[in-house]
Design an enzyme around this catalytic site. Structure first.
Site, PDB file in Angstrom:
ATOM      1  N   ASP A  63      -7.885  -7.324   1.886  1.00 52.80           N
ATOM      2  CA  ASP A  63      -6.843  -7.549   2.886  1.00 52.80           C
ATOM      3  C   ASP A  63      -7.371  -7.088   4.226  1.00 52.80           C
ATOM      4  OD1 ASP A  63      -5.258  -4.871   3.986  1.00 52.80           O
ATOM      5  OD2 ASP A  63      -6.354  -4.521   2.122  1.00 52.80           O
TER       6      ASP A  63
ATOM      7  N   PHE B 273      -2.771   5.932   4.172  1.00 53.73           N
ATOM      8  CA  PHE B 273      -3.671   5.690   5.303  1.00 53.73           C
ATOM      9  C   PHE B 273      -2.925   5.779   6.625  1.00 53.73           C
ATOM     10  CE2 PHE B 273      -5.605   2.813   8.407  1.00 53.73           C
ATOM     11  CZ  PHE B 273      -6.870   3.361   8.491  1.00 53.73           C
TER      12      PHE B 273
ATOM     13  N   ASP C 143      -2.568   8.271  -2.028  1.00 59.72           N
ATOM     14  CA  ASP C 143      -3.833   9.002  -1.888  1.00 59.72           C
ATOM     15  C   ASP C 143      -3.958   9.553  -0.481  1.00 59.72           C
ATOM     16  OD1 ASP C 143      -4.220   6.562  -0.576  1.00 59.72           O
ATOM     17  OD2 ASP C 143      -6.345   6.478  -1.052  1.00 59.72           O
TER      18      ASP C 143
ATOM     19  N   GLN D 219     -11.902   7.111  -4.316  1.00 63.43           N
ATOM     20  CA  GLN D 219     -12.343   7.715  -3.065  1.00 63.43           C
ATOM     21  C   GLN D 219     -13.723   8.344  -3.274  1.00 63.43           C
ATOM     22  OE1 GLN D 219     -11.105   7.395  -0.122  1.00 63.43           O
ATOM     23  NE2 GLN D 219      -9.021   6.670  -0.468  1.00 63.43           N
TER      24      GLN D 219
ATOM     25  N   GLY E 224     -11.282   4.159   1.313  1.00 67.38           N
ATOM     26  CA  GLY E 224     -12.122   4.993   2.156  1.00 67.38           C
ATOM     27  C   GLY E 224     -13.311   4.298   2.766  1.00 67.38           C
TER      28      GLY E 224
ATOM     29  N   ASP F 105       0.850  -1.185   0.000  1.00 63.91           N
ATOM     30  CA  ASP F 105       0.000   0.000   0.000  1.00 63.91           C
ATOM     31  C   ASP F 105       0.891   1.243   0.000  1.00 63.91           C
ATOM     32  OD1 ASP F 105       0.858   0.246   2.595  1.00 63.91           O
ATOM     33  OD2 ASP F 105      -1.070  -0.232   3.505  1.00 63.91           O
ATOM     34  N   SER F 106       0.303   2.386  -0.263  1.00 64.57           N
ATOM     35  CA  SER F 106       1.094   3.579  -0.577  1.00 64.57           C
ATOM     36  C   SER F 106       1.606   4.313   0.646  1.00 64.57           C
ATOM     37  CB  SER F 106       0.253   4.552  -1.407  1.00 64.57           C
ATOM     38  OG  SER F 106      -0.807   5.082  -0.626  1.00 64.57           O
ATOM     39  N   GLY F 107       1.058   4.018   1.819  1.00 67.66           N
ATOM     40  CA  GLY F 107       1.439   4.725   3.031  1.00 67.66           C
ATOM     41  C   GLY F 107       0.489   5.832   3.422  1.00 67.66           C
TER      42      GLY F 107
ATOM     43  N   CYS G  38      -6.409 -27.313  14.812  1.00 67.01           N
ATOM     44  CA  CYS G  38      -7.611 -28.138  14.968  1.00 67.01           C
ATOM     45  C   CYS G  38      -7.307 -29.629  14.911  1.00 67.01           C
ATOM     46  CB  CYS G  38      -8.637 -27.778  13.898  1.00 67.01           C
ATOM     47  SG  CYS G  38      -9.337 -26.119  14.108  1.00 67.01           S
TER      48      CYS G  38
END
Length: 376
Positions: free
Chosen positions: A267, A97, A147, A190, A217, A93-95, A310
């Site tokens: 994810d 968030f 973004d 977005q 988002g 991911d781009s960083g 299990c």
């Protein structure tokens, strides 16, 4: 192996799709769930164990890796795949968030974001160009455009302003990414929960042109009903011949609902985080292994599960090692949760391919409604 990134649809059932993403490092079967390896590791798991659960691709995090150990160091050591001993596809991911949610003292401008590291307080400047450079150094197979993720709640005007900034950053990300055969760049839609803004964002992204498209988002506290409300229309704004990625989702019923609405990739940290806190996802819902009711229970977590937790251990043992704070607790429960998630994805893929998704989903919800097995 394919020399370039490609996506092919094999079957549809309603709006749900199943197909294959081809990358030089292997195929990704869709719908796909990507375990999160934030800092170049899926917590409590060996890479080969993650693969054994059925995962085709992992997610790494630009923000965390740029701060520690540093993208330049990862590049010197042969790239992220070699560094973490995972030879299959990786999405980073781009960083954006994490900058918005974790970093302190951040300052947002048209150029990018200046922020203080949550690790040591050091100052950093992240722009679309720098995000592309970091992800290139990491060597990820799927790169996310940079973004802005606006903090919620926000007004529609604030969401619109943020979305349009993200679209300008998307163009800069595309320009900086360049032509990298074998690697893909995804744009991020977005627009909050406003249909017109989502459509405007999707149109802007398609004019730029990406190898895949994410719905960003969401899963940020708006609730499942609102999220599904957006997913009822948002995937339809995106090209049918490109992968659709819903970021940060989620619980099993979130995943099933998203797949029904046309999502191909997801994810979430939930299966690994839940495993470390004593929570297990099973066909009949959820088990809190820390509860005293399991202390004398010789039965497995889920009698229909073939994972090591299990097949080799009882609820009583798992309760004991969790209460004793033994590391094996997080290891076994994380393995179980990831196995359950990948088994769910395989079931969804098979149901879509055979045109029986409605029956699969009805059975999924019926089993969960039964609740956990009766206590002894």
């Amino acid at each position: 192996m394919s020399k370039r990134f490609s996506f092919s649809l094999n079957a549809t059932d309603g709006r749900a799709r199943t197909g294959v993403i081809d990358t030089p490092r292997g195929q990704i079967r869709t719908p796909a769930f990507m375990p999160v390896g934030t800092a170049a590791t899926v917590k409590a798991m060996l890479p080969e164990s993650v693969r054994q659960t059925g995962a085709d691709i992992l997610l790494g995090n630009t923000y965390h890796l740029m701060l520690r150990p540093g993208a330049e160091r990862v590049e010197r050591l042969g790239g992220l795949h070699r560094f973490m001993n995972w030879d299959r596809p990786i999405l980073t991911d781009s960083g954006g968030f994490q900058v918005m949610s974790l970093a302190g003292l951040r300052k947002l401008t048209e150029e990018g974001v200046t922020f203080a590291s949550h690790v040591d307080g050091s100052k950093h400047h992240l722009t679309p160009e720098r995000s592309m450079e970091i992800q290139r150094m990491l060597g990820s197979d799927i790169v996310m455009a940079f973004d802005e993720c606006p903090a919620l709640p926000a007004t529609e005007e604030e969401v619109a302003k943020s979305m349009r900034l993200s679209m300008r950053w998307a163009q800069r990300s595309r320009d900086a990414f360049g032509d990298r055969p074998g690697h893909a760049l995804f744009g991020i839609m977005q627009g909050g929960v406003t249909r017109d803004l989502r459509e405007e964002s999707a149109e802007a992204l398609q004019q730029i042109g990406f190898d895949g498209y994410a719905v960003g988002g969401l899963a940020v506290g708006e609730g499942q009903e609102a999220m599904f409300g957006v997913l009822d229309y948002a995937p339809g704004f995106l090209p049918e011949d490109k992968p659709r990625y819903l970021m940060g989702v989620g619980k099993p019923d979130d995943i099933v609902g998203a797949v029904q609405r046309g999502i191909d990739m997801m994810d979430c940290v939930l299966p690994s985080r839940s495993g470390r806190t004593g929570q297990a996802w099973i066909h009949r819902g959820q088990v809190n292994i820390k509860n005293a009711r399991h202390a004398d229970d010789p039965r497995p977590l889920d009698e229909n599960c073939s994972c090591p937790a299990c097949t080799g251990y009882s609820r009583a043992y798992l309760h004991h090692v969790f209460r004793s704070q033994e590391m094996i607790s997080g290891m076994l429960l994380t393995w179980h949760n990831l196995h359950y998630y990948q088994e769910l994805m395989a079931g969804l893929r098979g149901a879509i391919a055979e045109g029986r998704l409605d029956a699969f989903v009805a059975d999924f919800h019926a089993k969960r409604a039964e609740g956990d097995i009766e206590r002894l």
